[in-house]
Every structure is written in structure tokens, then in C-alpha cells.
Design a protein around this motif. Structure first.
Motif, mmCIF file in Angstrom:
data_model
loop_
_atom_site.group_PDB
_atom_site.id
_atom_site.type_symbol
_atom_site.label_atom_id
_atom_site.label_comp_id
_atom_site.label_asym_id
_atom_site.label_seq_id
_atom_site.Cartn_x
_atom_site.Cartn_y
_atom_site.Cartn_z
ATOM 1 N N GLU A 74 -20.031 -31.764 69.424
ATOM 2 C CA GLU A 74 -19.786 -31.228 68.086
ATOM 3 C C GLU A 74 -20.554 -31.966 66.985
ATOM 4 N N ILE A 75 -21.212 -33.067 67.353
ATOM 5 C CA ILE A 75 -21.751 -33.959 66.327
ATOM 6 C C ILE A 75 -22.897 -33.330 65.541
ATOM 7 N N SER A 76 -23.785 -32.597 66.182
ATOM 8 C CA SER A 76 -24.907 -32.014 65.445
ATOM 9 C C SER A 76 -24.414 -31.080 64.342
ATOM 10 N N ASP A 77 -23.554 -30.148 64.703
ATOM 11 C CA ASP A 77 -23.013 -29.225 63.703
ATOM 12 C C ASP A 77 -22.128 -29.951 62.700
ATOM 13 N N GLY A 78 -21.403 -30.964 63.168
ATOM 14 C CA GLY A 78 -20.491 -31.674 62.285
ATOM 15 C C GLY A 78 -21.211 -32.450 61.197
ATOM 16 N N VAL A 79 -22.326 -33.074 61.540
ATOM 17 C CA VAL A 79 -23.133 -33.764 60.527
ATOM 18 C C VAL A 79 -23.796 -32.745 59.613
ATOM 19 N N ARG A 80 -24.296 -31.679 60.184
ATOM 20 C CA ARG A 80 -24.922 -30.619 59.383
ATOM 21 C C ARG A 80 -23.967 -30.100 58.317
ATOM 22 N N ASP A 81 -22.723 -29.894 58.694
ATOM 23 C CA ASP A 81 -21.741 -29.284 57.799
ATOM 24 C C ASP A 81 -20.987 -30.299 56.943
ATOM 25 N N VAL A 92 -30.138 -33.606 73.815
ATOM 26 C CA VAL A 92 -30.142 -32.847 75.071
ATOM 27 C C VAL A 92 -29.061 -31.764 75.083
ATOM 28 N N TYR A 93 -27.978 -31.957 74.316
ATOM 29 C CA TYR A 93 -26.906 -30.973 74.283
ATOM 30 C C TYR A 93 -27.299 -29.729 73.486
ATOM 31 N N PHE A 94 -28.417 -29.805 72.778
ATOM 32 C CA PHE A 94 -28.816 -28.714 71.887
ATOM 33 C C PHE A 94 -30.291 -28.375 72.105
ATOM 34 N N PRO A 95 -30.644 -27.849 73.284
ATOM 35 C CA PRO A 95 -32.056 -27.656 73.633
ATOM 36 C C PRO A 95 -32.803 -26.729 72.689
ATOM 37 N N ALA A 96 -32.142 -25.712 72.162
ATOM 38 C CA ALA A 96 -32.826 -24.773 71.270
ATOM 39 C C ALA A 96 -33.038 -25.359 69.875
ATOM 40 N N MET A 97 -32.247 -26.349 69.501
ATOM 41 C CA MET A 97 -32.349 -26.934 68.164
ATOM 42 C C MET A 97 -33.394 -28.041 68.085
ATOM 43 N N TYR A 98 -33.573 -28.780 69.185
ATOM 44 C CA TYR A 98 -34.433 -29.964 69.157
ATOM 45 C C TYR A 98 -35.452 -29.953 70.312
ATOM 46 N N PRO A 99 -36.216 -28.876 70.474
ATOM 47 C CA PRO A 99 -37.110 -28.784 71.630
ATOM 48 C C PRO A 99 -38.242 -29.813 71.625
ATOM 49 N N HIS A 100 -38.816 -30.125 70.477
ATOM 50 C CA HIS A 100 -39.929 -31.077 70.445
ATOM 51 C C HIS A 100 -39.445 -32.492 70.772
ATOM 52 N N THR A 101 -38.287 -32.841 70.247
ATOM 53 C CA THR A 101 -37.702 -34.140 70.570
ATOM 54 C C THR A 101 -37.378 -34.229 72.049
ATOM 55 N N ALA A 184 -28.759 -35.011 82.498
ATOM 56 C CA ALA A 184 -28.817 -35.063 81.038
ATOM 57 C C ALA A 184 -30.216 -34.691 80.567
ATOM 58 N N GLY A 185 -30.797 -33.682 81.192
ATOM 59 C CA GLY A 185 -32.127 -33.229 80.809
ATOM 60 C C GLY A 185 -32.698 -32.328 81.880
ATOM 61 N N SER A 186 -33.540 -31.387 81.453
ATOM 62 C CA SER A 186 -34.067 -30.417 82.420
ATOM 63 C C SER A 186 -35.029 -31.056 83.417
#
Length: 386
Positions: A74-81, A92-101, A184-186
Motif C-alpha cells: 500500500e505504500i506507493s499509493d499511500g505516499v502518493r495520496d 517490484v510490487y508495482f511493475p507498471a508504475m516503475y518499469p525503468h527502475t 521478488a522480480g521477473s
């Protein structure tokens, strides 16, 4: 009325937002952490809170919420909001949000291809420095990913080398085949599937239960999780030399952008100074804790294995081929356009950092190195301000 966990969490979040409001430079900042109280990660972030207070001359304070304000997922959305002002966030929990990282993070298995004598056991220190430098100065796409999530990257975190922590011996191809492995990663998922195992995606908070209930047979992680996540209760066998690599795709102190922009330049510079400290303490603390974890393994009778030479050689061959696969995967699945250029650039930076960390003998020396070489060079007047 039946009160569910989701209702309870929503109520707590609402109360936090009402009670704290939008954090400003004069208020205590809330930091969300997905690890439990008393874990090494909690200790590192408690130290971060101390350094923020120190480097800002007391003008800023940080309160750490270990596995309470927000879960790891929940941390990515929680910090965002703005539910948290700062978060320790695992991309790694948010592959579509941080693909370059994630693309760069997933190249960590290339450490298996470098000379062990050259690495000198300091691969985590080198990768951490390279990841931080690359993100801040060579990957505008990475910074854009954070910006889109209303976050500002101010520190990094890395693990030490990853191995297999299992409930059964896994040392050769035959034993690996058919195993259910938490990844923890593809890249680790591809490694598992390459050898006939199946990969399972679980957050760090679900790993202990997954192993204890037989949902998974192994977790690809570092041995310090025997302590931090309590895996010493269920793990019976470890093969630490495979699959190799480490996890460095963690924003150790991702700031809510609105909060960041409300700070003075002096405070932003101090935050980056504290970020250098945490970026250094993250791998250093894990290296120190590894000795404690190995002692626990001996006490609990956890067997430690070396991989079969054939499996070790096959893993290195997999890694060589997977560098190209990573580029193709992220281009096809996430639209990353300059993957090969990014990995080539990162490799050169990593080789430089392998040399830079060789004479480092303390967390304090590593902090100074990261500050001098990376974080001090950030322009606090413009960084994260648009």
C-alpha cells in the motif's frame, strides 16, 4: 454491524488525515515501513529519523510506522495520496508504475558474472551506489516514474545477495524442478521457470505464512530474513550461492511531492544528507546482520548447501542470456524504449562503484562516499520542484 479490516483501515486513515492534515515543514513527518517493529529495516529507518532531526537542526522530525500505517503493498499509493509523508517503497510490487527502475534492478544477477575477488564481498555496497547514482543522474525516466506517483526519490535501499531459503534441500536441477518459489522480480521468475520450477508472487509480509502452509517451497531472498521476517521458524535448508543477485529497487525514503515542495532548500539538502546515511546503512546493516542470521541458522539446525557445479554453471549461462531478455521483456510489456542503452550505462557505473567501495571499512565512510559522489551533487533548488 460487522467491522471488516478494510473498514477499520479506512477509518484509521481518515482519522490520520483529519488529525495531521497536510504535513508542513514544522510538523512531524509520517514514514510508512512494510517491515515489522524491531526488524533491521525498522532499526535503519529509526536511525533515519534521528539523522533527519540531526541534519535539519531539529526543524524536522520523523515518526516511523513499521507495518502499521500502510502495508508494503500500500505504500506507493499511500505516499502518493498523503496518507504517509515518506515511505520505504519496493518498486517490484508495482511493475507498471516503475518499469525503468525495475529494469535496472533486475540486472543485479550480473554480479554473478563479475570476478568474486574483485567484488571482495562488497557487491551490495557497489550496487547500491550505482543504483542511486544512475537513478538521480542517468535515468530521467526513473524520476518521471516517481513524479507521476507524486513522489520524490531521496534515498535507496538494497539487500545483500539473494539465495534459496527452503523447506527442503534444493541443490541441483532435479531438486529444483517442480518447486514453488517466491520471487521478488521477473528475472528470478524466469530463472525459476528456466529450471522447471514455478514462481509465486508474494509480498514480504506473506512469506512466512506461505512457507509454513506449504504454499511455497522456497523464497529467493537474503539470509537476514531468517530474523527480520521470522523465516528461521520454518526454513530447513539454504543454498545461498544461487540464484544470486540482490534487490535494490527500493526507494528508501520516497517523499510525498507536496511535502517535499513545502520544505526549505536547507531542509531538502539535509533530507538528502540523511538519505545518504540511510542509503549507506541499508546494505551495511544487512552485512552485519548476516553473521547473526548464520548463527541463528546453526542454532536452529538449518542445513547450508553448496549448489551442484552443473547448476551453478547453468545459472551463469542463464544470466548472460537474460540481460537481453530483460531488455526485450520491458520493451514488450512496459514500453521501455532504451533498455539496452540503460543497462550498458548502468554496467559502466557499477564497475566504477566496485572500485570505489573497496577501501570502505565502516558505515560512516560509506555514507561520506555516497554523499560526496552522489547526493551532494543534487540541485536542491530545482530537484522535485516542478
Amino acid at each position: 454491524m460487522v467491522i471488516t479490516k478494510s473498514v477499520t483501515r479506512a477509518f484509521l486513515v481518515a482519522m490520520l488525515l483529519v488529525g495531521f492534515g497536510q504535513a508542513s515543514a514544522s510538523e512531524t513527518l509520517r514514514l510508512a515501513l512494510g517491515y515489522p517493529p524491531g526488524s533491521k529495516a525498522d532499526e535503519v529507518m529509526q536511525k533515519y529519523a534521528e539523522t533527519v532531526k540531526q541534519y535539519t537542526d531539529g526543524s524536522l522530525s520523523v515518526k516511523v510506522y513499521p507495518m502499521s500505517l500502510l502495508s508494503a503493498a500500500e505504500i506507493s499509493d499511500g505516499v502518493r495520496d498523503g496518507i504517509a509523508d515518506i515511505g520505504v517503497m519496493y518498486t517490484v510490487y508495482f511493475p507498471a508504475m516503475y518499469p525503468h527502475t525495475n529494469l535496472v534492478n533486475e540486472s543485479a544477477m550480473q554480479l554473478l558474472l563479475l570476478d568474486p575477488e574483485t567484488l571482495n564481498g562488497k557487491e551490495a555496497l557497489a550496487f547500491e551506489g550505482a543504483m542511486s547514482e544512475f537513478t538521480l543522474f542517468h535515468c530521467p525516466e526513473c524520476l518521471t516514474e516517481y513524479e507521476k506517483q507524486n513522489q520524490v526519490y531521496t534515498a535507496n535501499a538494497t539487500s545483500i545477495s539473494y539465495g534459496l531459503l527452503c523447506t527442503t534441500p534444493v541443490t541441483n536441477k532435479a531438486q529444483l524442478k517442480g518447486k514453488r518459489i517466491r520471487v521478488a522480480g521477473s528475472h528470478w521468475s524466469r530463472w525459476a521457470q528456466h529450471f522447471g520450477a514455478s514462481s509465486v508472487s508474494l509480498t514480504i509480509n506473506e512469506t512466512l505464512e506461505g512457507l509454513s502452509q506449504g504454499v511455497i517451497d522456497c523464497s529467493i531472498t537474503s539470509p537476514v530474513e531468517l530474523i527480520n521476517l521470522g523465516l528461521g521458524e520454518v526454513v530447513t535448508d539454504m543454498t545461498l550461492a544461487i540464484p544470486g543477485g540482490l534487490y535494490a529497487g527500493a526507494s528508501a525514503a520516497g517523499f510525498n511531492r507536496n511535502v517535499w515542495q513545502g520544505l526549505t532548500e536547507e531542509q531538502r539538502r539535509a533530507i538528502l544528507r540523511a538519505g545518504a546515511s540511510t542509503t549507506a546503512l541499508s546494505p551495511w546493516a544487512s552485512l552485519e546482520q548476516k553473521e547473526e542470521a548464520m548463527a541463528l541458522a546453526d542454532k536452529e539446525g538449518i542445513k547450508q548447501h553448496d549448489p551442484d557445479p552443473e547448476l551453478m554453471a547453468a545459472t551463469r549461462e542463464f544470466v548472460k542470456a537474460d540481460m537481453n531478455t530483460i531488455v526485450d521483456y520491458y520493451a514488450k510489456n512496459h514500453g521501455v524504449k532504451r533498455g539496452k542503452e540503460m543497462l550498458d550505462s548502468f554496467h559502466d557505473i557499477l564497475v566504477r562503484w566496485v572500485d570505489l567501495v573497496q577501501d570502505v571499512d565502516s558505515a560512516e565512510e560509506l555514507e561520506k562516499l555516497y554523499w560526496d559522489e552522489i547526493f551532494s551533487k543534487v540541485d536542491v533548488a530545482s530537484y522535485g520542484m516542478k
